[in-house]
Design an enzyme around this catalytic site. Structure first.
Site, PDB file in Angstrom:
ATOM      1  N   SER A   1       0.854  -1.189   0.000  1.00  0.00           N
ATOM      2  CA  SER A   1       0.000   0.000   0.000  1.00  0.00           C
ATOM      3  C   SER A   1       0.886   1.233   0.000  1.00  0.00           C
ATOM      4  CB  SER A   1      -0.888   0.004   1.256  1.00  0.00           C
ATOM      5  OG  SER A   1      -1.535   1.255   1.431  1.00  0.00           O
TER       6      SER A   1
ATOM      7  N   TYR B   1      -2.564  -1.429  10.121  1.00  0.00           N
ATOM      8  CA  TYR B   1      -2.615  -1.629   8.673  1.00  0.00           C
ATOM      9  C   TYR B   1      -1.354  -1.086   8.026  1.00  0.00           C
ATOM     10  CZ  TYR B   1      -4.202  -1.405   3.838  1.00  0.00           C
ATOM     11  OH  TYR B   1      -4.303  -1.561   2.476  1.00  0.00           O
TER      12      TYR B   1
END
Length: 254
Positions: A139, A152
């Protein structure tokens, strides 16, 4: 990774980027099998997208990964691409254990142990294929943090370094490691993200990704233009400004 002629397994592809990418890769001339936990969603995909195979898999469950790998390899012995798409993202509050501990454990299990276990389940088979690829999914938040989602962010940073490391180890095999680095995309990963003006439209994202795979088959990272703001913040020397902008702009950054 060549854009066509592959047999591709994408666990975590019953919605969002995974499903859209599965459809796009099928349209490019690949045999695609998607995996997910919910049988009803798999049945719906099989009905709505003839030609896409389905396999039940829970990437948080080691036994489920092992069983699904056996099913996929037995049914599709020419399998040569695995895209470890499954992932979860949650807003956390690290001021008290109740605000983050259970969430963090779930995220690390799914986002880090899940891909590790998937690679373990498929690596020996993939090494027998003359042209094989493992696609990991990190990400932009692996490179610049959204303060609302610490676990995350950390899980995706781990996937980035895992990808860098195993690419070196597997350089003496037929298996390539390609890291997909998404920005925020309009999916249901977080509440409200599907309609967020700060997130990239899903169809635009997948179209750009497929184009990058097609035009750069030797790429080690697949980075759409929109993610480079985050990906190269530290290298450009504007990391602090990028982090400030990211957290001011994103509704989950407050």
């Amino acid at each position: 990774m060549n854009i066509s002629g592959n047999t591709v397994f994408i666990p975590g592809a019953t919605s969002g980027i995974g499903l859209a990418l599965a459809v796009a890769l099928k349209d490019k001339g690949n045999r695609v099998i998607v995996g997910g936990r919910r049988t009803e969603l798999l049945e719906q995909i099989a009905e709505n997208h003839p030609g896409i195979g389905t396999v039940r898999i829970d990437t948080a469950d080691p036994a489920s990964i092992e069983a699904a790998a056996k099913e996929v390899i037995t049914g599709h012995p020419d399998l040569n691409v695995v895209i470890a798409m499954a992932g979860i993202m949650r807003v956390e509050d690290w001021h008290t254990p109740a605000g983050f501990l259970s969430s963090a454990e779930s995220i690390i299990t799914t986002n880090v142990l899940g891909p590790i276990r998937l690679i373990a389940a498929f690596i020996e088979h993939l090494r027998t294929r003359p042209d094989a690829t493992i696609v990991t999914v990190s990400s932009g938040l692996a490179f610049a943090p959204l303060k609302a989602t610490p676990s995350y962010n950390a899980s995706k940073a781990a996937i980035h370094m895992l990808s860098e490391s195993i690419r070196l180890q597997l350089a003496d095999t037929s298996v390539k490691i390609v890291e997909l680095v998404p920005p925020a995309v309009r999916t249901e990963l977080l509440p409200g993200q599907e309609t967020s003006e700060f997130a990239m439209p899903l169809d635009e994202y997948v179209t750009e990704v497929v184009g990058l795979f097609e035009n750069h088959p030797e790429a080690k990272e697949i980075q759409v233009e929109r993610v480079k703001f985050l990906r190269y913040a530290e290298a450009r020397g504007d990391y602090d400004q990028v982090v400030t902008t990211l957290n001011a702009a994103d509704p989950h950054g407050k």
